[in-house]
Design a protein around this motif. Structure first.
Motif, short mmCIF file in Angstrom:
data_model
loop_
_atom_site.label_atom_id
_atom_site.label_comp_id
_atom_site.label_asym_id
_atom_site.label_seq_id
_atom_site.Cartn_x
_atom_site.Cartn_y
_atom_site.Cartn_z
N GLY A 180 -57.44 15.35 -54.43
CA GLY A 180 -58.74 14.78 -54.76
C GLY A 180 -59.22 13.80 -53.71
N GLY A 181 -58.86 14.05 -52.46
CA GLY A 181 -59.17 13.10 -51.40
C GLY A 181 -60.58 13.19 -50.88
N LYS A 182 -61.13 12.05 -50.52
CA LYS A 182 -62.41 11.94 -49.84
C LYS A 182 -62.16 11.21 -48.53
N LEU A 183 -62.37 11.92 -47.43
CA LEU A 183 -62.04 11.39 -46.12
C LEU A 183 -63.28 11.38 -45.23
N THR A 184 -63.49 10.27 -44.54
CA THR A 184 -64.59 10.16 -43.59
C THR A 184 -64.02 9.84 -42.21
N LEU A 185 -64.28 10.69 -41.23
CA LEU A 185 -63.86 10.49 -39.85
C LEU A 185 -65.11 10.26 -39.02
N SER B 194 -62.27 8.18 -34.13
CA SER B 194 -62.15 7.25 -33.00
C SER B 194 -62.66 5.86 -33.35
N ASP B 195 -63.68 5.77 -34.22
CA ASP B 195 -64.26 4.48 -34.59
C ASP B 195 -63.86 4.04 -35.99
N THR B 196 -63.97 4.94 -36.95
CA THR B 196 -63.75 4.57 -38.35
C THR B 196 -63.07 5.71 -39.11
N ILE B 197 -62.09 5.35 -39.93
CA ILE B 197 -61.48 6.29 -40.85
C ILE B 197 -61.50 5.64 -42.24
N THR B 198 -62.09 6.31 -43.20
CA THR B 198 -62.03 5.84 -44.58
C THR B 198 -61.44 6.95 -45.44
N ALA B 199 -60.70 6.54 -46.46
CA ALA B 199 -60.05 7.52 -47.31
C ALA B 199 -59.86 6.96 -48.71
N LYS B 200 -59.91 7.85 -49.67
CA LYS B 200 -59.52 7.50 -51.03
C LYS B 200 -59.05 8.76 -51.73
N GLY B 201 -58.16 8.58 -52.69
CA GLY B 201 -57.61 9.72 -53.41
C GLY B 201 -56.30 9.36 -54.05
N ASP B 202 -55.69 10.34 -54.70
CA ASP B 202 -54.39 10.15 -55.34
C ASP B 202 -53.30 10.57 -54.37
N VAL B 203 -52.37 9.65 -54.09
CA VAL B 203 -51.34 9.90 -53.09
C VAL B 203 -49.95 9.83 -53.71
N THR B 204 -49.04 10.58 -53.07
CA THR B 204 -47.62 10.51 -53.40
C THR B 204 -46.87 10.34 -52.09
N LEU B 205 -46.09 9.26 -51.99
CA LEU B 205 -45.36 8.94 -50.76
C LEU B 205 -43.88 9.16 -50.98
N GLY B 206 -43.25 9.91 -50.04
CA GLY B 206 -41.82 10.18 -50.12
C GLY B 206 -41.02 9.29 -49.21
N ALA B 207 -39.69 9.34 -49.36
CA ALA B 207 -38.81 8.47 -48.58
C ALA B 207 -38.88 8.73 -47.09
N ASP B 208 -39.19 9.97 -46.70
CA ASP B 208 -39.23 10.31 -45.28
C ASP B 208 -40.61 10.07 -44.66
N GLN C 195 -56.49 21.81 -47.13
CA GLN C 195 -57.72 22.54 -47.42
C GLN C 195 -58.86 21.54 -47.31
N ILE C 196 -59.82 21.82 -46.45
CA ILE C 196 -60.91 20.89 -46.20
C ILE C 196 -62.24 21.57 -46.50
N ASP C 197 -63.04 20.88 -47.30
CA ASP C 197 -64.42 21.30 -47.55
C ASP C 197 -65.33 20.23 -46.96
N ALA C 198 -66.31 20.68 -46.17
CA ALA C 198 -67.12 19.71 -45.45
C ALA C 198 -68.57 20.14 -45.42
#
Length: 658
Positions: free
Chosen positions: A301-306, A280-294, A329-332
Motif C-alpha cells: 500500500g505504498g505511496k512513493l514520490t521521487l 535526486s532532490d526529494t524522496i517521500t514515502a508512506k505505507g505499511d512496512v515489515t522490516l527483517g533482521a537482515d 509492482q509500480i503504478d504511475a
C-alpha cells in the motif's frame, strides 16, 4: 543495543544499593564495591574516580565522581563510556515505605563509543563472567528485563553528551554531539518516553519516541512503538511494533528525505548521485512496512514520490549482494525520466541543449551519467500513463524492467508511442562505459514528432510501420550516434516530404522547388536499411505518388548528421510502369539544410532539352485529352484551346439571342 540500557541501569542500581551505608562506609570502599558488582554483572570493568556520597539537598540521593566503563577487549579506541559523574535522586516518601523509587538520574557530559567489529560483533554486547563459561544462556522471561531487577524511573537525563559510531567493516564513522536526552519510565513493565536532541556532523537531530512495554523491549521482544526522527530537513515516522532480538519491525511508515546524497554524506556514505526523477532532490514515502533482521523490507500500500514522479508501490527491498535489490509492482501517472539519458532538452541538428557541449554534428558531447543503473538491482513491473525519456516520449506503457549489475532491460509489453504502438526490448548497459540496444517493432507511428524528438528532424510527415535492431556504445550522444549499427525496414503510408517538391522540380527541371512551403505528397514509401559505424545505407527505397514514382539509394551519416542520397523520380510513365521522364536528383550536405542538384552524369546537355520537350509534349497531350481538342498541323495546344474557347463562346451567344 539493549545491553547499553542494561549497563547504565546497573550503574544506577549498584549506586542505590549502597546508599544505606553511605554515611558509615568510606567513599573509596563504596567505589570498590560498586566496581566489583558491575564487573560481576557485565564482565566489563567500571572505574569510579573521586568520592561516592549521599546527597540530601536539593534532592535525596547519591552523587558520584567521574565514571568510566571499559570497552571490549578487541577495541583500541578508548573506553565505551566516560562521564563527569552520575547524580541519582530517590523518592523520599517511597523510601520511608521501604521501596526504592528513582525519581531522577543525571548523566553528566557522557562520551559514548559504539563500535562494530569486522565480523559484526558490537562492543555493546557484554557477557557476564558466569555466562561466558556456559554454552547456553536462558532467554529472559516477560517482565524480567533480561535478568535485570525491575526498577522505575521518573526521569533520566543526559546533558551535553556525545556519541561516536565506528564500523570497522565498512570504515564508516559518525559523530553525535551536543546530546541532550531525557527518559521517563514510570513503571518497568509500562511505557517509556524518550526525547533527544543533538547534532550529527553539524546537522540538527531530534528524536521523540514511546515504547509501550519497556521490559519487553529490553528483553528484545517486539514492543508497540511510536517514533519520530528529524535530521536536518529530512524526517521519518514509524508507528507499529519494534524488537531487537532479532531486529524486526512492522507498522506504518512515513518518510520525507531531502537531498538524499547530502544525507548519506552525513552518515559517512559516498552514495552515488541519483538521477533527477529517481530521488535526486526529494524522496517521500508512506505505507505499511515489515522490516527483517537482515535489513530486508516489505512495503504494501505504498505511496512513493521521487522528485516529481508519484508512484503507487507494492514491493520488497533486500540486500542479498550487499546493495539494494527491489522487486516491485509500480503504478504511475506521467513519469519524467529524461535524466536517465542525460537529456535536459534537444541537442539535435539545430544545436545543443543549453549548457551542454555539442560536437560539429550537433549531437551533444556532454557525458551521459548512467551511474544510477549501478545503484541497485531488481525487477520492476511498471504501468504508467506516460514516460518522458528526454530523447523519446511514450504514452500509456506496460513494461517489465530488470536491472542487474548496471544493466537494465525493458521488455515493452504494451506501449503507445507517437500515435502508434511499440513492442520489443530496449537495453541500457552501464557495466563498462555505456551502451544501448533496441529490438523493436512499431505500428502506425507518426514519424514527424518521433524524428523531431530523436534527431530534431521534422521534414517527414507520415505514419510508419517499422522493425529495427540497433546497437550503440559511448558515453555521450555524439559517441552513440557515431557507433550506431543495426538493420531494419520501414513502410510509410500516405504523407508528405516537406522542404522538397519533386513534382514541381520534375515538371520544370528547376531546382528552386525546395525550402519552406515546398512538399512532395506521396501514397507510400518502403525501404530497408543497414547501419554500420553510424552510417545508414539503403538501395531499395520506393516512393509512389499521384503524379510520379521514385526510387532512392544512398547513405545517411547519422553521426555527422549529413546526407549523400540520390532520388530518381519518374513522371508520366505508362500504365505498366515503363517509360516516362526520369530525372535523377542528388541530396547532399547536412540534413538540417541539405543541398539539391540534378545528377548531371545521368542527365546533361541535349538530354535536358529532350526531357523538357518530352515532358512538355506529354503534358500538352494530357491537357488536349481533357479538353477534347485536336490541334491542327502547326497549331500549338494553347492556340487550339483558345480557338475552342472562342467557338464555345460564339455558340453560347447565338443560343442567348435565339
Amino acid at each position: 543495543m539493549r545491553w547499553l540500557f542494561r549497563a547504565l541501569a546497573l550503574v544506577v542500581l549498584i549506586a542505590l544499593s549502597l546508599g544505606g551505608a553511605l554515611l558509615l562506609i568510606p567513599s573509596k570502599k563504596i567505589a570498590q564495591i560498586a566496581e566489583a558488582r558491575f564487573e560481576a554483572a557485565t564482565g566489563r570493568k567500571m572505574t569510579l574516580s573521586g568520592s561516592v556520597h549521599a546527597t540530601i539537598w536539593p534532592q535525596l540521593g547519591v552523587r558520584t565522581g567521574p565514571v568510566e566503563i571499559a570497552n571490549a577487549d578487541w577495541s583500541k579506541d578508548g573506553p565505551m563510556l566516560s562521564a563527569k559523574g552520575l547524580q541519582i535522586g530517590v523518592d523520599p516518601s517511597a523510601l520511608i515505605g521501604g521501596e526504592v523509587r528513582v525519581s531522577k538520574v543525571d548523566v553528566l557530559s557522557p562520551n559514548i563509543l559504539l563500535e562494530r567489529r569486522k565480523d559484526g560483533t558490537g562492543n555493546w554486547e557484554v557477557t557476564p563472567p558466569d555466562a561466558a563459561t556456559s554454552t547456553q544462556t536462558a532467554r529472559p522471561g516477560p517482565g524480567e528485563g533480561g535478568g535485570m531487577t525491575a526498577f522505575s524511573l521518573d526521569k533520566a537525563e543526559i546533558s551535553d553528551g556525545s556519541v561516536r559510531w565506528i564500523d570497522h567493516a565498512s570504515g564508516q564513522r559518525l559523530a553525535l554531539s551536543h546530546l541532550d536526552a531525557s527518559l521517563a519510565l514510570p513503571s518497568f513493565d509500562g511505557p517509556a518516553r524518550l526525547d533527544l536532541t543533538g547534532q550529527v556532523e553539524g546537522k540538527a537531530l531530534k528524536v521523540n519516541g514511546t515504547l509501550e512495554s519497556f521490559a519487553s523491549f529490553l528483553a528484545g521482544d517486539p514492543a508497540p512503538t511510536d517514533l519520530a526522527l528529524t535530521l536536518d530537513a529530512s524526517s521519518i515516522g514509524f508507528k507499529g511494533t519494534f524488537g531487537t532480538a532479532p531486529l524486526a519491525a512492522k507498522g506504518a511508515l512515513t518518510a520525507s528525505v531531502k537531498d538524499p546524497t547530502a544525507l548519506a554524506a552525513i552518515f559517512g556514505q559516498t552514495a552515488r548521485d541519483l538521477p533527477k526523477g529517481l530521488g535526486s532532490d526529494t524522496i517521500t514515502a508512506k505505507g505499511d512496512v515489515t522490516l527483517g533482521a537482515d535489513g530486508a523490507m516489505q512495503l504494501r500500500g505504498g505511496k512513493l514520490t521521487l522528485d516529481g514522479n508519484a508512484l503507487s508501490v507494492a514491493g520488497d527491498l533486500s540486500f542479498a549482494k550487499g546493495k539494494p535489490r527491489i522487486d516491485a509492482q509500480i503504478d504511475a501517472g506521467a513519469l519524467d525520466l529524461s535524466a536517465l539519458t542525460g537529456a535536459s532538452g534537444k541537442a539535435g541538428a539545430g544545436g545543443s541543449s543549453s549548457g551542454s557541449g555539442s560536437g560539429a554534428s550537433g549531437w551533444s558531447t556532454t557525458p551521459i551519467d548512467a551511474s544510477g543503473l549501478r545503484a541497485l538491482d531488481g525487477k520492476i513491473a511498471l504501468d504508467a500513463s506516460s514516460i518522458d525519456f528526454g530523447t523519446a516520449k511514450l504514452g500509456p506503457t506496460k513494461a517489465q524492467i530488470t536491472i542487474d549489475n548496471g544493466r537494465a532491460v525493458a521488455d515493452l509489453r504494451q506501449v503507445s508511442a507517437y500515435g502508434g504502438s511499440v513492442t520489443g526490448q530496449v537495453v541500457a548497459n552501464a557495466r563498462s562505459g555505456f551502451s544501448a540496444s533496441a529490438d523493436l517493432v512499431a505500428k502506425g507511428v507518426s514519424m514527424q514528432p518521433l524524428l523531431s524528438d530523436l534527431a530534431d528532424y521534422t521534414r517527414l510527415d507520415a505514419k510508419a510501420d517499422l522493425a529495427v535492431k540497433l546497437l550503440a556504445s559511448g558515453n555521450s550522444e555524439a559517441a552513440l550516434a557515431r557507433s550506431l549499427s543495426g538493420s531494419g525496414n520501414v513502410a510509410f503510408g500516405k504523407g508528405a516530404l516537406e522542404g522538397l517538391d519533386l513534382v514541381g522540380m520534375l515538371r520544370t527541371l528547376d531546382l528552386n522547388y525546395v525550402g519552406e512551403g515546398a512538399k512532395t505528397i506521396f501514397d507510400q514509401i518502403t525501404a530497408s536499411f543497414t547501419i554500420a559505424k553510424g552510417v545508414l545505407s539503403n538501395d531499395d527505397l520506393a516512393l509512389k505518388a499521384p503524379l510520379l514514382s521514385a526510387a532512392g539509394k544512398g547513405r545517411v551519416d547519422i553521426g555527422a548528421q549529413s546526407l549523400d542520397y540520390t532520388v530518381t523520380p519518374t513522371a508520366l510513365s505508362k500504365a505498366d510502369g515503363t517509360g516516362g521522364v526520369k530525372v535523377p536528383l542528388s541530396i547532399t550536405g547536412p540534413w538540417a539544410k541539405p543541398k539539391f542538384g540534378l545528377d548531371m552524369k545521368a542527365l546533361s546537355g541535349d538530354k535536358v532539352d529532350a526531357a523538357k520537350q518530352d515532358l512538355k509534349a506529354k503534358a500538352e497531350a494530357e491537357i488536349a485529352k481533357k479538353l477534347g481538342i485536336t490541334p491542327q498541323e502547326g497549331q500549338s495546344t494553347e492556340d487550339a484551346a483558345k480557338q475552342k474557347l472562342k467557338e464555345e463562346a460564339a455558340k453560347g451567344l447565338l443560343k442567348l439571342f435565339k
